[in-house]
Design a protein around this motif. Structure first.
Motif, mmCIF file in Angstrom:
data_model
loop_
_atom_site.group_PDB
_atom_site.id
_atom_site.type_symbol
_atom_site.label_atom_id
_atom_site.label_comp_id
_atom_site.label_asym_id
_atom_site.label_seq_id
_atom_site.Cartn_x
_atom_site.Cartn_y
_atom_site.Cartn_z
ATOM 1 N N GLU A 47 0.827 -1.215 0.000
ATOM 2 C CA GLU A 47 0.000 0.000 0.000
ATOM 3 C C GLU A 47 0.857 1.259 0.000
ATOM 4 N N GLU A 48 1.975 1.231 0.704
ATOM 5 C CA GLU A 48 2.885 2.386 0.704
ATOM 6 C C GLU A 48 3.502 2.603 -0.670
ATOM 7 N N ILE A 49 3.848 1.518 -1.346
ATOM 8 C CA ILE A 49 4.399 1.633 -2.706
ATOM 9 C C ILE A 49 3.365 2.258 -3.637
ATOM 10 N N LEU A 50 2.116 1.801 -3.532
ATOM 11 C CA LEU A 50 1.054 2.356 -4.382
ATOM 12 C C LEU A 50 0.779 3.815 -4.044
ATOM 13 N N THR A 51 0.824 4.156 -2.768
ATOM 14 C CA THR A 51 0.641 5.556 -2.351
ATOM 15 C C THR A 51 1.773 6.413 -2.908
ATOM 16 N N ASP A 52 2.995 5.907 -2.834
ATOM 17 C CA ASP A 52 4.143 6.639 -3.371
ATOM 18 C C ASP A 52 3.956 6.898 -4.857
ATOM 19 N N TRP A 53 3.513 5.878 -5.582
ATOM 20 C CA TRP A 53 3.300 6.010 -7.027
ATOM 21 C C TRP A 53 2.247 7.060 -7.325
ATOM 22 N N ARG A 54 1.139 7.036 -6.563
ATOM 23 C CA ARG A 54 0.078 8.045 -6.771
ATOM 24 C C ARG A 54 0.589 9.447 -6.463
ATOM 25 N N GLU A 55 1.375 9.592 -5.407
ATOM 26 C CA GLU A 55 1.910 10.911 -5.058
ATOM 27 C C GLU A 55 2.854 11.434 -6.137
ATOM 28 N N ARG A 56 3.661 10.550 -6.678
ATOM 29 C CA ARG A 56 4.554 10.975 -7.764
ATOM 30 C C ARG A 56 3.762 11.396 -8.998
ATOM 31 N N GLU A 57 2.667 10.727 -9.247
ATOM 32 C CA GLU A 57 1.819 11.115 -10.381
ATOM 33 C C GLU A 57 1.216 12.498 -10.137
ATOM 34 N N ARG A 58 0.782 12.764 -8.915
ATOM 35 C CA ARG A 58 0.261 14.097 -8.583
ATOM 36 C C ARG A 58 1.327 15.161 -8.837
ATOM 37 N N LEU A 59 2.571 14.873 -8.432
ATOM 38 C CA LEU A 59 3.669 15.817 -8.673
ATOM 39 C C LEU A 59 3.929 15.986 -10.164
ATOM 40 N N ARG A 60 3.901 14.877 -10.901
ATOM 41 C CA ARG A 60 4.133 14.939 -12.347
ATOM 42 C C ARG A 60 3.095 15.848 -13.022
ATOM 43 N N CYS A 61 1.838 15.728 -12.593
ATOM 44 C CA CYS A 61 0.779 16.572 -13.163
ATOM 45 C C CYS A 61 0.999 18.037 -12.826
ATOM 46 N N ARG A 62 1.431 18.309 -11.611
ATOM 47 C CA ARG A 62 1.704 19.697 -11.224
ATOM 48 C C ARG A 62 2.875 20.260 -12.024
ATOM 49 N N LEU A 63 3.905 19.455 -12.228
ATOM 50 C CA LEU A 63 5.043 19.904 -13.023
ATOM 51 C C LEU A 63 4.621 20.175 -14.466
ATOM 52 N N ALA A 64 3.757 19.322 -15.005
ATOM 53 C CA ALA A 64 3.284 19.516 -16.387
ATOM 54 C C ALA A 64 2.512 20.826 -16.511
ATOM 55 N N ALA A 65 1.678 21.127 -15.538
ATOM 56 C CA ALA A 65 0.906 22.382 -15.586
ATOM 57 C C ALA A 65 1.843 23.592 -15.560
ATOM 58 N N GLY A 66 2.874 23.524 -14.745
ATOM 59 C CA GLY A 66 3.859 24.614 -14.715
ATOM 60 C C GLY A 66 4.618 24.724 -16.017
ATOM 61 N N GLU A 67 4.922 23.570 -16.624
ATOM 62 C CA GLU A 67 5.624 23.585 -17.901
ATOM 63 C C GLU A 67 4.764 24.208 -18.991
ATOM 64 N N HIS A 68 3.461 23.998 -18.924
ATOM 65 C CA HIS A 68 2.565 24.613 -19.921
ATOM 66 C C HIS A 68 2.692 26.130 -19.874
ATOM 67 N N ALA A 69 2.753 26.690 -18.683
ATOM 68 C CA ALA A 69 2.910 28.147 -18.546
ATOM 69 C C ALA A 69 4.249 28.605 -19.124
ATOM 70 N N VAL A 105 4.695 16.461 -28.178
ATOM 71 C CA VAL A 105 3.616 16.145 -27.229
ATOM 72 C C VAL A 105 3.504 17.245 -26.173
ATOM 73 N N ARG A 106 4.635 17.668 -25.642
ATOM 74 C CA ARG A 106 4.614 18.694 -24.595
ATOM 75 C C ARG A 106 4.104 20.031 -25.114
ATOM 76 N N VAL A 107 4.570 20.431 -26.292
ATOM 77 C CA VAL A 107 4.121 21.712 -26.847
ATOM 78 C C VAL A 107 2.640 21.663 -27.187
ATOM 79 N N ARG A 108 2.187 20.552 -27.758
ATOM 80 C CA ARG A 108 0.746 20.405 -28.056
ATOM 81 C C ARG A 108 -0.085 20.449 -26.780
ATOM 82 N N ALA A 109 0.386 19.811 -25.726
ATOM 83 C CA ALA A 109 -0.353 19.780 -24.457
ATOM 84 C C ALA A 109 -0.468 21.177 -23.853
ATOM 85 N N ALA A 110 0.494 22.029 -24.132
ATOM 86 C CA ALA A 110 0.471 23.381 -23.587
ATOM 87 C C ALA A 110 -0.461 24.316 -24.338
ATOM 88 N N ALA A 111 -0.840 23.924 -25.546
ATOM 89 C CA ALA A 111 -1.681 24.796 -26.389
ATOM 90 C C ALA A 111 -3.090 24.918 -25.862
#
Length: 111
Positions: A47-69, A105-111
Motif C-alpha cells: 500500500e505504501e508503494i502504491l501511495t508513493d506512485w500516486r503521489e509521484r503522479e500528482r507531482l508529475r501533473c503539477r510539473l506539467a501544468a507549470g511547464e505549460h505556462a 507532445v509537450r508543446v501540443r499539451a500546452a496549447a
C-alpha cells in the motif's frame, strides 16, 4: 542547428529578484526529490508503494501544468525563432535534450 540552441543558452541563469527566488525554489525542490529518492523502497508495504506512485503522479501533473505556462511564455516571446529553431517543439527538443516526439507532445499539451 542543435549546437545553436543548446550552446547559446547558459544552463541556469536567473538574474532578477524573481528569478533568484525561482532558482532557490528549484534548489529546494531538487533537495526534496533527492531525499525522497534516497529512501529505501524494499521495506515499504504494498500500500505504501502504491501511495508513493500516486503521489509521484500528482507531482508529475503539477510539473506539467507549470511547464505549460513556461511553454506559453517561450512561444509568446518568440524564443524558438530568436535562438534559431524553426518551432517551439524543435526548440524544446534541442534545449531540453528530449526526443522530437516528446517535445511535440509537450508543446501540443500546452496549447
Amino acid at each position: 542547428m542543435v549546437g545553436t540552441v543548446v550552446d547559446s543558452l547558459a544552463p541556469t541563469v536567473f538574474s532578477s529578484t524573481v528569478g533568484a527566488a525561482r532558482a532557490a525554489a528549484y534548489a529546494r525542490l531538487h533537495a526534496v526529490l533527492d531525499e525522497l529518492d534516497a529512501v529505501e523502497l524494499d521495506p515499504c508495504s504494498d500500500e505504501e508503494i502504491l501511495t508513493d506512485w500516486r503521489e509521484r503522479e500528482r507531482l508529475r501533473c503539477r510539473l506539467a501544468a507549470g511547464e505549460h505556462a513556461i511553454i506559453t511564455q517561450v512561444e509568446c516571446r518568440s524564443l524558438p525563432y530568436r535562438h534559431g529553431a524553426r518551432s517551439a517543439a524543435v526548440f524544446a527538443s534541442q534545449l531540453l535534450r528530449i526526443s522530437p516526439g516528446e517535445a511535440h507532445v509537450r508543446v501540443r499539451a500546452a496549447a
